[in-house]
Write a protein that holds these residues in place. Sequence first.
Motif, PDB file in Angstrom:
ATOM      1  N   GLY A 144       0.834  -1.188   0.000  1.00 12.57           N
ATOM      2  CA  GLY A 144       0.000   0.000   0.000  1.00 12.57           C
ATOM      3  C   GLY A 144       0.872   1.241   0.000  1.00 12.57           C
ATOM      4  O   GLY A 144       2.081   1.194   0.220  1.00 12.57           O
ATOM      5  N   ARG A 145       0.261   2.402  -0.266  1.00 10.64           N
ATOM      6  CA  ARG A 145       0.992   3.671  -0.273  1.00 10.64           C
ATOM      7  C   ARG A 145       0.812   4.390   1.053  1.00 10.64           C
ATOM      8  O   ARG A 145      -0.206   4.242   1.727  1.00 10.64           O
ATOM      9  CB  ARG A 145       0.484   4.581  -1.403  1.00 10.64           C
ATOM     10  CG  ARG A 145       0.841   4.126  -2.803  1.00 10.64           C
ATOM     11  CD  ARG A 145       0.299   5.149  -3.792  1.00 10.64           C
ATOM     12  NE  ARG A 145       0.514   4.791  -5.185  1.00 10.64           N
ATOM     13  CZ  ARG A 145       1.588   5.118  -5.889  1.00 10.64           C
ATOM     14  NH1 ARG A 145       2.560   5.800  -5.320  1.00 10.64           N
ATOM     15  NH2 ARG A 145       1.710   4.764  -7.153  1.00 10.64           N
ATOM     16  N   SER A 146       1.811   5.209   1.389  1.00  8.69           N
ATOM     17  CA  SER A 146       1.696   6.075   2.557  1.00  8.69           C
ATOM     18  C   SER A 146       0.608   7.113   2.318  1.00  8.69           C
ATOM     19  O   SER A 146       0.520   7.692   1.237  1.00  8.69           O
ATOM     20  CB  SER A 146       3.031   6.770   2.829  1.00  8.69           C
ATOM     21  OG  SER A 146       2.866   7.844   3.731  1.00  8.69           O
ATOM     22  N   GLY A 147      -0.208   7.353   3.340  1.00  5.28           N
ATOM     23  CA  GLY A 147      -1.245   8.356   3.184  1.00  5.28           C
ATOM     24  C   GLY A 147      -0.688   9.763   3.042  1.00  5.28           C
ATOM     25  O   GLY A 147      -1.280  10.619   2.393  1.00  5.28           O
ATOM     26  N   ASP A 148       0.450  10.022   3.662  1.00  7.31           N
ATOM     27  CA  ASP A 148       1.045  11.354   3.623  1.00  7.31           C
ATOM     28  C   ASP A 148       2.025  11.529   2.467  1.00  7.31           C
ATOM     29  O   ASP A 148       2.161  12.624   1.920  1.00  7.31           O
ATOM     30  CB  ASP A 148       1.775  11.641   4.942  1.00  7.31           C
ATOM     31  CG  ASP A 148       0.842  11.588   6.140  1.00  7.31           C
ATOM     32  OD1 ASP A 148      -0.311  12.029   6.005  1.00  7.31           O
ATOM     33  OD2 ASP A 148       1.276  11.091   7.192  1.00  7.31           O
ATOM     34  N   LEU A 149       2.730  10.456   2.116  1.00  7.64           N
ATOM     35  CA  LEU A 149       3.743  10.522   1.060  1.00  7.64           C
ATOM     36  C   LEU A 149       3.388   9.486  -0.006  1.00  7.64           C
ATOM     37  O   LEU A 149       3.692   8.304   0.138  1.00  7.64           O
ATOM     38  CB  LEU A 149       5.139  10.235   1.649  1.00  7.64           C
ATOM     39  CG  LEU A 149       5.614  11.189   2.751  1.00  7.64           C
ATOM     40  CD1 LEU A 149       6.891  10.657   3.387  1.00  7.64           C
ATOM     41  CD2 LEU A 149       5.836  12.584   2.173  1.00  7.64           C
ATOM     42  N   GLY A 150       2.723   9.946  -1.057  1.00  5.56           N
ATOM     43  CA  GLY A 150       2.192   9.032  -2.053  1.00  5.56           C
ATOM     44  C   GLY A 150       3.236   8.213  -2.772  1.00  5.56           C
ATOM     45  O   GLY A 150       2.939   7.152  -3.318  1.00  5.56           O
ATOM     46  N   SER A 151       4.488   8.671  -2.815  1.00  8.33           N
ATOM     47  CA  SER A 151       5.539   7.941  -3.514  1.00  8.33           C
ATOM     48  C   SER A 151       6.220   6.909  -2.620  1.00  8.33           C
ATOM     49  O   SER A 151       7.123   6.201  -3.063  1.00  8.33           O
ATOM     50  CB  SER A 151       6.596   8.922  -4.053  1.00  8.33           C
ATOM     51  OG  SER A 151       7.154   9.680  -2.991  1.00  8.33           O
ATOM     52  N   VAL A 152       5.799   6.835  -1.353  1.00 11.30           N
ATOM     53  CA  VAL A 152       6.380   5.883  -0.417  1.00 11.30           C
ATOM     54  C   VAL A 152       5.415   4.724  -0.211  1.00 11.30           C
ATOM     55  O   VAL A 152       4.249   4.924   0.105  1.00 11.30           O
ATOM     56  CB  VAL A 152       6.694   6.557   0.939  1.00 11.30           C
ATOM     57  CG1 VAL A 152       7.257   5.541   1.929  1.00 11.30           C
ATOM     58  CG2 VAL A 152       7.668   7.714   0.745  1.00 11.30           C
ATOM     59  N   TYR A 153       5.920   3.497  -0.395  1.00  9.76           N
ATOM     60  CA  TYR A 153       5.125   2.295  -0.200  1.00  9.76           C
ATOM     61  C   TYR A 153       5.438   1.675   1.151  1.00  9.76           C
ATOM     62  O   TYR A 153       6.545   1.836   1.685  1.00  9.76           O
ATOM     63  CB  TYR A 153       5.426   1.253  -1.284  1.00  9.76           C
ATOM     64  CG  TYR A 153       4.966   1.635  -2.668  1.00  9.76           C
ATOM     65  CD1 TYR A 153       3.711   1.258  -3.132  1.00  9.76           C
ATOM     66  CD2 TYR A 153       5.792   2.357  -3.520  1.00  9.76           C
ATOM     67  CE1 TYR A 153       3.284   1.585  -4.407  1.00  9.76           C
ATOM     68  CE2 TYR A 153       5.377   2.698  -4.802  1.00  9.76           C
ATOM     69  CZ  TYR A 153       4.123   2.313  -5.235  1.00  9.76           C
ATOM     70  OH  TYR A 153       3.708   2.639  -6.505  1.00  9.76           O
ATOM     71  N   ASP A 154       4.464   0.918   1.702  1.00  8.30           N
ATOM     72  CA  ASP A 154       4.805   0.118   2.872  1.00  8.30           C
ATOM     73  C   ASP A 154       5.573  -1.122   2.424  1.00  8.30           C
ATOM     74  O   ASP A 154       5.684  -1.414   1.240  1.00  8.30           O
ATOM     75  CB  ASP A 154       3.548  -0.236   3.682  1.00  8.30           C
ATOM     76  CG  ASP A 154       2.536  -1.077   2.908  1.00  8.30           C
ATOM     77  OD1 ASP A 154       2.957  -1.956   2.132  1.00  8.30           O
ATOM     78  OD2 ASP A 154       1.326  -0.858   3.082  1.00  8.30           O
ATOM     79  N   ILE A 155       6.125  -1.843   3.378  1.00 12.81           N
ATOM     80  CA  ILE A 155       6.978  -2.980   3.060  1.00 12.81           C
ATOM     81  C   ILE A 155       6.178  -4.123   2.455  1.00 12.81           C
ATOM     82  O   ILE A 155       6.681  -4.904   1.648  1.00 12.81           O
ATOM     83  CB  ILE A 155       7.749  -3.442   4.312  1.00 12.81           C
ATOM     84  CG1 ILE A 155       8.688  -2.322   4.776  1.00 12.81           C
ATOM     85  CG2 ILE A 155       8.536  -4.714   4.047  1.00 12.81           C
ATOM     86  CD1 ILE A 155       9.720  -1.892   3.743  1.00 12.81           C
ATOM     87  N   GLY A 156       4.906  -4.228   2.818  1.00 11.02           N
ATOM     88  CA  GLY A 156       4.053  -5.237   2.190  1.00 11.02           C
ATOM     89  C   GLY A 156       4.210  -6.626   2.767  1.00 11.02           C
ATOM     90  O   GLY A 156       3.879  -7.614   2.105  1.00 11.02           O
ATOM     91  N   ALA A 157       4.717  -6.731   4.005  1.00  8.23           N
ATOM     92  CA  ALA A 157       4.887  -8.039   4.639  1.00  8.23           C
ATOM     93  C   ALA A 157       4.694  -7.891   6.132  1.00  8.23           C
ATOM     94  O   ALA A 157       5.096  -6.880   6.720  1.00  8.23           O
ATOM     95  CB  ALA A 157       6.281  -8.596   4.344  1.00  8.23           C
ATOM     96  N   PRO A 158       4.098  -8.890   6.791  1.00  2.68           N
ATOM     97  CA  PRO A 158       3.936  -8.815   8.242  1.00  2.68           C
ATOM     98  C   PRO A 158       5.290  -8.889   8.938  1.00  2.68           C
ATOM     99  O   PRO A 158       6.223  -9.544   8.466  1.00  2.68           O
ATOM    100  CB  PRO A 158       3.078 -10.037   8.571  1.00  2.68           C
ATOM    101  CG  PRO A 158       3.269 -10.973   7.424  1.00  2.68           C
ATOM    102  CD  PRO A 158       3.508 -10.118   6.229  1.00  2.68           C
ATOM    103  N   LEU A 159       5.413  -8.218  10.074  1.00  6.80           N
ATOM    104  CA  LEU A 159       6.682  -8.192  10.789  1.00  6.80           C
ATOM    105  C   LEU A 159       7.135  -9.587  11.212  1.00  6.80           C
ATOM    106  O   LEU A 159       8.331  -9.879  11.254  1.00  6.80           O
ATOM    107  CB  LEU A 159       6.573  -7.299  12.023  1.00  6.80           C
ATOM    108  CG  LEU A 159       6.628  -5.790  11.805  1.00  6.80           C
ATOM    109  CD1 LEU A 159       6.393  -5.063  13.124  1.00  6.80           C
ATOM    110  CD2 LEU A 159       7.962  -5.373  11.203  1.00  6.80           C
ATOM    111  N   GLU A 160       6.189 -10.476  11.504  1.00  9.36           N
ATOM    112  CA  GLU A 160       6.559 -11.807  11.989  1.00  9.36           C
ATOM    113  C   GLU A 160       7.253 -12.638  10.924  1.00  9.36           C
ATOM    114  O   GLU A 160       7.958 -13.601  11.229  1.00  9.36           O
ATOM    115  CB  GLU A 160       5.315 -12.574  12.463  1.00  9.36           C
ATOM    116  CG  GLU A 160       4.481 -11.838  13.489  1.00  9.36           C
ATOM    117  CD  GLU A 160       3.308 -11.119  12.822  1.00  9.36           C
ATOM    118  OE1 GLU A 160       3.556 -10.301  11.905  1.00  9.36           O
ATOM    119  OE2 GLU A 160       2.164 -11.382  13.226  1.00  9.36           O
TER     120      GLU A 160
END
Length: 288
Positions: free
Chosen positions: A15-31
């Motif tokens: 997904g994309r950051s709500g504040d910074l549209g060009s930044v994506y989340d890592i897309g994987a659970p921390l575990e």
Amino acid sequence: MGDESEYEGGANPRGRSGDLGSVYDIGAPLEAALAYHHEMTYKSHSVETLGFLCKSAVDRGTVGWSFVSDSVQAHDYIMGTPLGRKLKEKGLCFVRRMTDAEAEPSDDAEKGKIYNHWQQSWMTDDPAEAQRAAEEQGLTVEWDYNPRDGRIMKTRYYKSAFEYVPSLDRNIMVTSIADDGEWFDSWPGIMDVPHEDRPLEMFFGDDEPFTLEEKQLWTDAYDRFGVPLPWKEGDVAVIDNMRFAHGRPGVELLPGEERELGVMLGKFYELQEDREDKWAEELWTSPV
């Protein structure tokens, strides 16, 4: 970083950051432990660089650290083994199975077994557009349909396990078991799905399966040459996506702890695969 790219056709459900549209989340659970990998080398184009941004970090030893591995050294190591020569001879086949967002289950346990819908991966709700975009990137597409799961998009892509990197003027290994079902061995929900039904699977280029011993050797090659990225809040790391693989162990947080990274994708890079005159065989090492 230069020009930024969209994550079109990516395997992970980012997904994309709500504040910074060009930044994506890592897309994987921390575990989940994330095996070393180069971003998007399972299709016809990748990205030159990756930028990681640390929003919050854990101050408890090595917990939450990322790692990068020198793929030049990993390449020279694995090419001194029968597996390296087999990869050179046969190449790879990447298989992906993408679920249908319109058939997403309502049960939370079943939702946990979902990895990435084709609608999210290809940024469209139109299956014809998704197939066209996939085929433009060199993938072959099959569709399976059943009333429970809807339209399942299955893609196959045959390519070299190696890439000629102009800045190094040689071929190096840019693939790993991160594109196989083992990627999900510690992924909550999907770890309980049978291997043959997991979202990712990988074969040799003649469709021969890998042995567990070959997968372990491949993993060990990257592990031998890994170095840590200890995170602190506000840190930024930019890495060459062809030269370095990246990954991390699973992260177990204690109450009150947070660990959050974002990722930016650099300029699109059209993969060339390997060049016959750029193997640098004199640099290959034999495992000890």
